[in-house]
Design a protein around this motif. Sequence first.
Motif, PDB file in Angstrom:
ATOM      1  N   THR A 248       0.845  -1.201   0.000  1.00  0.00           N
ATOM      2  CA  THR A 248       0.000   0.000   0.000  1.00  0.00           C
ATOM      3  C   THR A 248       0.880   1.251   0.000  1.00  0.00           C
ATOM      4  O   THR A 248       1.995   1.223   0.530  1.00  0.00           O
ATOM      5  N   SER A 251       1.832   2.272   3.565  1.00  0.00           N
ATOM      6  CA  SER A 251       2.948   1.565   4.190  1.00  0.00           C
ATOM      7  C   SER A 251       4.275   2.133   3.709  1.00  0.00           C
ATOM      8  O   SER A 251       5.246   2.236   4.459  1.00  0.00           O
ATOM      9  N   LEU A 254       4.885   5.391   5.597  1.00  0.00           N
ATOM     10  CA  LEU A 254       5.294   5.121   6.982  1.00  0.00           C
ATOM     11  C   LEU A 254       6.768   4.734   7.019  1.00  0.00           C
ATOM     12  O   LEU A 254       7.542   5.217   7.843  1.00  0.00           O
ATOM     13  N   ARG A 269      21.362 -16.280   0.057  1.00  0.00           N
ATOM     14  CA  ARG A 269      22.177 -16.252   1.267  1.00  0.00           C
ATOM     15  C   ARG A 269      22.097 -17.631   1.920  1.00  0.00           C
ATOM     16  O   ARG A 269      21.019 -18.171   2.085  1.00  0.00           O
ATOM     17  N   PRO A 277       9.211  -8.074  -0.978  1.00  0.00           N
ATOM     18  CA  PRO A 277       9.378  -6.666  -0.631  1.00  0.00           C
ATOM     19  C   PRO A 277      10.203  -6.533   0.648  1.00  0.00           C
ATOM     20  O   PRO A 277       9.988  -7.280   1.597  1.00  0.00           O
ATOM     21  N   ARG A 278      11.146  -5.609   0.643  1.00  0.00           N
ATOM     22  CA  ARG A 278      11.995  -5.374   1.814  1.00  0.00           C
ATOM     23  C   ARG A 278      12.172  -3.876   1.989  1.00  0.00           C
ATOM     24  O   ARG A 278      11.992  -3.094   1.059  1.00  0.00           O
ATOM     25  N   LEU A 279      12.555  -3.492   3.203  1.00  0.00           N
ATOM     26  CA  LEU A 279      12.833  -2.083   3.478  1.00  0.00           C
ATOM     27  C   LEU A 279      14.319  -1.833   3.260  1.00  0.00           C
ATOM     28  O   LEU A 279      15.163  -2.535   3.809  1.00  0.00           O
TER      29      LEU A 279
ATOM     30  N   ALA B  86      12.792  -2.231  12.519  1.00  0.00           N
ATOM     31  CA  ALA B  86      11.491  -1.698  12.129  1.00  0.00           C
ATOM     32  C   ALA B  86      10.910  -2.607  11.060  1.00  0.00           C
ATOM     33  O   ALA B  86      11.635  -3.063  10.187  1.00  0.00           O
ATOM     34  N   ILE B  88       7.265  -3.348   8.495  1.00  0.00           N
ATOM     35  CA  ILE B  88       5.965  -2.904   7.996  1.00  0.00           C
ATOM     36  C   ILE B  88       5.036  -4.106   7.991  1.00  0.00           C
ATOM     37  O   ILE B  88       5.458  -5.211   7.646  1.00  0.00           O
ATOM     38  N   ILE B  90       1.161  -5.164   6.463  1.00  0.00           N
ATOM     39  CA  ILE B  90       0.045  -4.724   5.620  1.00  0.00           C
ATOM     40  C   ILE B  90      -1.064  -5.775   5.654  1.00  0.00           C
ATOM     41  O   ILE B  90      -0.785  -6.966   5.583  1.00  0.00           O
ATOM     42  N   SER B 128      -2.014  -0.290   7.036  1.00  0.00           N
ATOM     43  CA  SER B 128      -0.566  -0.452   7.058  1.00  0.00           C
ATOM     44  C   SER B 128      -0.067  -0.057   8.437  1.00  0.00           C
ATOM     45  O   SER B 128      -0.535   0.925   9.010  1.00  0.00           O
ATOM     46  N   PHE B 130       3.533   0.423  10.957  1.00  0.00           N
ATOM     47  CA  PHE B 130       4.989   0.485  11.077  1.00  0.00           C
ATOM     48  C   PHE B 130       5.301   0.134  12.525  1.00  0.00           C
ATOM     49  O   PHE B 130       4.866   0.808  13.448  1.00  0.00           O
ATOM     50  N   LYS B 132       8.009  -0.926  15.569  1.00  0.00           N
ATOM     51  CA  LYS B 132       9.411  -0.921  15.999  1.00  0.00           C
ATOM     52  C   LYS B 132       9.578  -1.970  17.076  1.00  0.00           C
ATOM     53  O   LYS B 132       8.815  -1.996  18.042  1.00  0.00           O
ATOM     54  N   LEU B 158       0.913  -9.221   5.363  1.00  0.00           N
ATOM     55  CA  LEU B 158       2.222  -9.184   4.710  1.00  0.00           C
ATOM     56  C   LEU B 158       3.212  -8.453   5.616  1.00  0.00           C
ATOM     57  O   LEU B 158       2.937  -7.351   6.076  1.00  0.00           O
ATOM     58  N   ILE B 160       6.959  -6.789   5.904  1.00  0.00           N
ATOM     59  CA  ILE B 160       8.111  -6.337   5.121  1.00  0.00           C
ATOM     60  C   ILE B 160       9.240  -5.979   6.077  1.00  0.00           C
ATOM     61  O   ILE B 160       9.133  -5.047   6.867  1.00  0.00           O
ATOM     62  N   GLU B 161      10.313  -6.738   5.981  1.00  0.00           N
ATOM     63  CA  GLU B 161      11.457  -6.526   6.884  1.00  0.00           C
ATOM     64  C   GLU B 161      12.526  -5.679   6.206  1.00  0.00           C
ATOM     65  O   GLU B 161      12.600  -5.650   4.985  1.00  0.00           O
ATOM     66  N   PRO B 162      13.401  -5.082   6.979  1.00  0.00           N
ATOM     67  CA  PRO B 162      14.532  -4.387   6.365  1.00  0.00           C
ATOM     68  C   PRO B 162      15.511  -5.401   5.764  1.00  0.00           C
ATOM     69  O   PRO B 162      15.543  -6.548   6.204  1.00  0.00           O
ATOM     70  N   ILE B 163      16.280  -4.979   4.783  1.00  0.00           N
ATOM     71  CA  ILE B 163      17.295  -5.865   4.223  1.00  0.00           C
ATOM     72  C   ILE B 163      18.404  -6.055   5.251  1.00  0.00           C
ATOM     73  O   ILE B 163      18.593  -5.224   6.145  1.00  0.00           O
ATOM     74  N   GLU B 164      19.111  -7.127   5.074  1.00  0.00           N
ATOM     75  CA  GLU B 164      20.269  -7.400   5.926  1.00  0.00           C
ATOM     76  C   GLU B 164      21.366  -6.443   5.466  1.00  0.00           C
ATOM     77  O   GLU B 164      21.828  -6.521   4.337  1.00  0.00           O
ATOM     78  N   THR B 165      21.752  -5.515   6.332  1.00  0.00           N
ATOM     79  CA  THR B 165      22.791  -4.590   5.889  1.00  0.00           C
ATOM     80  C   THR B 165      24.144  -4.953   6.468  1.00  0.00           C
ATOM     81  O   THR B 165      25.161  -4.477   6.028  1.00  0.00           O
ATOM     82  N   PHE B 167      26.717  -7.816   6.765  1.00  0.00           N
ATOM     83  CA  PHE B 167      27.021  -9.124   6.221  1.00  0.00           C
ATOM     84  C   PHE B 167      27.823  -9.927   7.230  1.00  0.00           C
ATOM     85  O   PHE B 167      28.637  -9.380   7.950  1.00  0.00           O
TER      86      PHE B 167
END
Lengths: 333, 168
Positions: A248, A251, A254, A269, A277-279, B86, B88, B90, B128, B130, B132, B158, B160-165, B167
């Motif tokens: 959305t 989202s 946000l 990996r 979808p990823r942030l 953090a 998301i 949905i 949606s 967000f 933490k 759904l 949505i996670e942050p990418i692995e930053t 390594f």
Amino acid sequence: MKQVRISIIGFGSVGQGVAEVLMKKQDYLTKMGLDIKVIAISDSKGSFINQNGIDLNSALEQKRQKGTVANVQKTGVEIINEIEHDVVIETTPTNIEDGGVGLENMLASFENGRHVITSNKGPLALKYKYLVDTANLSGCKFKFEATVGGAMPIINLIKGVLAGNDILSIQGILNGTCNYILTRMLEEEASYEQMLAEAQERGIAETDPTYDVEGIDAACKLVILANSVFDMDSTYKDVDSVGITKITPESMLLAYNDGYVTKLIGEVRNGKLSVGPRLVPVGHPLSVGDTLNVASVQTDLAGPVTITGRGAGSIETASAILSDLIAICNNDN
Amino acid sequence: MRVSMDLELKDIPGQLLLALQPISDLKGNLISVVHHHEKHTPRGTIPVQIVFEIDSEKLDNLISRLEDSGVSVVRVGEERFLEHCAVIIIGHIVHTNIQDTIDKIDSTGFAEVVGLTLSMPRVNQPSSAFLKIDATGKKELNEALSLLKNVANKKDLLVIEPIETQFI
């Protein structure tokens, strides 16, 4: 001057791009000592053969005017089996059900001892190992940079420039259509449906967008990357994939307010393949917008290396095919 | 335990060493020091923030050693949650009982939902959120995330996670 006889099997957008690029780069190739002769072109209606080399300009003209280059009723496989030449450029449309004619064309090429360069993902996402083994057994080269990320030279980067490094993981944006839709959703604060419609209007998304928006295309590319880099034998069905249709605009806002953009990321990996979808932190190398593709490779010696480029387009994809062709002609691996 | 401390030092040479030496003596592990040498408090002292790890039973001893040597300890806090994340979510978040989703994470004891922003455009449309999440460590954070994904999966949400930053 080294003469290399090639066929172009599949004369849609990518095949025509190859013809255009070969014309444009003729002087460049001559300077390299290469005389590339296209001796046959096939499309879905038949083939055009000239053992002395096809005039590409008139072939393109004929395709534009009549919708086909065909002047003989021969299929691509028949050309591969019957006409003597060195390299088959396989640019037929992708079929991810069973590999379709692309798979047939590739196997016939190896059987006849012809090298293959392809932009066709389907056969590789289904039967990677079988194809590579068959190519090796027949002593043929098999190059497929154009299948992953169009002009973004990720496979050759890893196999060539980064040789000697152990690759620990790869993550990236492998589908330009999804990237466009997501970028525009955030910019316009508009729904997925609205921005899909815009992408379709601009020719960035297909009339039936399923293949792109459900993450299947990205999954196919990820499989090819994983198989070629990590020597795996996975198919796109092994990828845990989620598309972008449920995202959305709220989202995305946000997330953006907290410093993230939402992207469709493919990742290999620890032997696991996923697309979803990823942030991505704003300003991170993977946070590219528009239709761009990007891939970040984590290596043991060089650390993270990120490469970005146009993931689609006929000339861009033809650029990857040309670089594969030059590598084959120069006997590089 | 990991401790964060706000100190105030006298504006004379050698004070920082005076503040850090007792931590080292008590086998603490210093993680960060922020020394605002250009700033002064209204009392004319210099504020310093430090973060370190130390056995919890040695903390009182450390504080009295610092006070004895003339360093004022303004604030002592335990840093229980070292990892932050953090995500998301949905879907029909409210209708599927968001409280229950949050409780599942909070009840682990090693992770907590510390922030929630919700956007509900229209009735019957997916909302949606967000979220933490803080956790005591990386492993615990990953566990909390898989717990969340599990719950979300059952509720057809759904995540949505942050990418692995970072390594490995």
